[in-house]
Scaffold this active site. Structure first.
Site, PDB file in Angstrom:
ATOM      1  CD  GLU A  61      -4.037  -5.730   3.947  1.00 46.17           C
ATOM      2  OE1 GLU A  61      -4.882  -4.921   4.371  1.00 46.17           O
ATOM      3  OE2 GLU A  61      -2.808  -5.551   4.052  1.00 46.17           O
ATOM      4  CD  GLU A  86      -3.195  -0.802   2.081  1.00 46.38           C
ATOM      5  OE1 GLU A  86      -3.170   0.179   2.836  1.00 46.38           O
ATOM      6  OE2 GLU A  86      -4.158  -1.592   2.028  1.00 46.38           O
TER       7      GLU A  86
HETATM    8  C1  NOJ Z   1      -4.488  -2.156   5.005  1.00 48.75           C
HETATM    9  C2  NOJ Z   1      -3.177  -2.338   5.682  1.00 48.75           C
HETATM   10  O1  NOJ Z   1      -2.293  -3.016   4.848  1.00 48.75           O
HETATM   11  C3  NOJ Z   1      -3.294  -3.027   7.022  1.00 48.75           C
HETATM   12  O2  NOJ Z   1      -2.072  -2.917   7.659  1.00 48.75           O
HETATM   13  C4  NOJ Z   1      -4.436  -2.418   7.805  1.00 48.75           C
HETATM   14  O3  NOJ Z   1      -4.518  -2.939   9.090  1.00 48.75           O
HETATM   15  C5  NOJ Z   1      -5.717  -2.663   7.047  1.00 48.75           C
HETATM   16  N1  NOJ Z   1      -5.636  -1.989   5.779  1.00 48.75           N
HETATM   17  C6  NOJ Z   1      -6.971  -2.159   7.754  1.00 48.75           C
HETATM   18  O4  NOJ Z   1      -6.932  -0.778   7.865  1.00 48.75           O
END
Ligand code: NOJ
Length: 452
Positions: free
Chosen positions: A358, A170
């Protein structure tokens, strides 16, 4: 409810869970680990919810066996974890720390014993503090070079146990929130020119790391990145809005995924940034756009797009205040994002191997008097997103696996432990893990290879 006969996935589809080092490990001062910018940032008053830090987190550093058992109980076949750079190079560069490498070797051996395939992210935001001090972190190309050295080294050390590597997680989160908005470590608010150069250094670091990983690993290794790219989602599935969503997806991701996929900064982006546009060479662009084996997509909230008659030909649809969201105020619900999230890269950039690295949500979880956690909203969320994932797979788009965020509640960055994303509940006082309703749901999804 979903009809499990209708919603079956291909037999080869793989299910798993994701975590990240700083969010779960704890053991912040153990095993020779150096400090990261998140240690520094979270210890600074006023930066995180209640002043919470990742010092202990889920104590996964000591409880990884138990946690891998949780994965195994679910029937997960894949697991996405991140490697903490300051465990491997406490000073960011220089002499590697064998104890840090050994920790991950133990984790990987345990995964192998349970027949779970690891997918390793090499940077999930825990930049060694030494590099922030020495080079101002991602503001410098030196950090990009240091990242490539670390990535090549650790990928080489893990190569006999790991086939799949993601360079970074990200870009927009750790750069835009960390270097523009000051909400994430290192807590800076750079001006647009400095910000764009920092963004450029980060994508360059990704490209350099791709080369380094390939040079140091066995053949058959797959390299990619995990990106929460802005998924232009047509507000209505008609030709004009779909066309607009394609345009929007390329333009809105110009500083990150688009330049990685296309090897060019879009004219619109350079013009729009004017004097603040990043400085780069043709050689940089070549490095940044090295072909990838895998694309990881992190899918959460929607960006709805409509066709527009202005020069851009598209517009972002603003969400009314009544739009439903999960416990995190930013986590607006948009299940079709999982369908378009897969379809766009396949159609726009001809990507052939996509993993959902994710997907998941925060919920106001509580333990009921009977000891269970009834997270009905998370079950609703996952079911709706998975139906859209099924649509993508059944239309033949190349999505091959899915990781729930997250295996268990953990340190949610600036939100500390206040927001829970796990399908296992963590009682932070005792470190006890309790499967939530969503864990039972997910286990059934995996068992039947279908949305249930
Ligand atoms: C994306 C991130 O990669 C992760 O670290 C985070 O906890 C989640 N989103 C939820 O916000």
């Amino acid at each position: 409810m979903a009809n499990p006969e209708f919603y079956r996935f291909p037999d080869s589809f793989r299910w798993g869970c994701a975590t990240a080092a700083y969010q779960v490990e704890g053991g912040a001062r153990e095993g020779g680990r150096g400090p990261s910018i998140w240690d520094t940032f979270s210890h600074k008053p006023g930066t995180t919810y209640n002043g919470e830090t990742g010092d202990v987190a889920d104590d996964h550093y000591h409880r990884y066996r138990e946690d891998i058992q949780l994965l195994s109980d679910l029937g997960a076949k894949i697991y996405r974890l991140s490697i903490s750079w300051p465990r491997i190079f406490p000073e960011g560069t220089g002499k590697p720390n064998q104890a840090g490498v050994d920790f991950y070797l133990r984790v990987l051996d345990e995964l192998r014993a349970k027949n779970i395939e690891p997918f390793c992210t090499l940077f999930h935001w825990d930049l060694p503090q030494a590099l922030q001090d020495r080079y101002k972190g991602w503001q410098s190309r030196e950090t990009a070079k240091a990242f490539a050295d670390y990535a090549g080294y650790i990928a080489g050390r893990l190569s006999n146990r790991v086939r799949n590597f993601f360079t970074m997680n990200e870009f927009s989160s750790f750069i835009d929130l960390g270097y523009r908005d000051g909400k994430f470590a290192p807590g800076l608010k750079l001006d647009p020119a400095e910000l764009n150069q920092t963004r450029h250094n980060a994508v360059l670091a990704h490209g350099l790391a791709v080369q380094a990983i390939r040079a140091n690993t066995r053949s058959g290794t797959k390299v990619g990145l995990a990106e929460n790219y802005i998924i232009g989602t047509p507000i209505i599935e008609s030709e004009e809005h779909i066309k607009a969503s394609v345009l929007a997806t390329r333009v809105l991701n110009a500083p990150y995924l688009t330049v990685i996929m296309e090897g060019q900064y879009l004219e619109q982006y350079l013009q729009q940034q004017g004097a603040a546009a990043p400085k780069f060479t043709p050689e940089d662009l070549k490095i940044i756009s090295a072909p990838l084996d895998l694309l990881g997509i992190n899918v959460y909230n929607p960006t709805y797009i409509r066709a527009d008659s202005g020069p851009a030909q598209f517009a972002v649809v603003p969400l009314p205040s009544s739009y439903p969201h999960m416990a995190s105020p930013w986590l607006n619900i948009g299940p079709e994002g999982l369908y378009w999230g897969v379809r766009h890269p396949a159609e726009i950039w001809n990507v052939k191997d996509i993993y959902v690295t994710e997907n998941g949500c925060s919920s106001a979880d509580t333990v009921a008097p009977d000891g269970n956690v009834y997270d009905a909203d998370r079950v609703m969320f996952l079911r709706n997103y998975l139906i859209n994932l099924h649509r993508a797979a059944s239309e033949g788009f190349p999505v091959h696996g899915y990781f729930v965020w997250s295996l268990m509640d953990n340190f949610e960055w600036a939100d500390g432990y206040n927001l829970r994303f796990g399908i296992y509940y963590v009682d932070y006082k005792t470190q006890r893990r309790i499967p939530k309703m969503s864990a039972h749901f997910y286990k059934e999804v995996i068992r039947r290879n279908s949305v249930v």
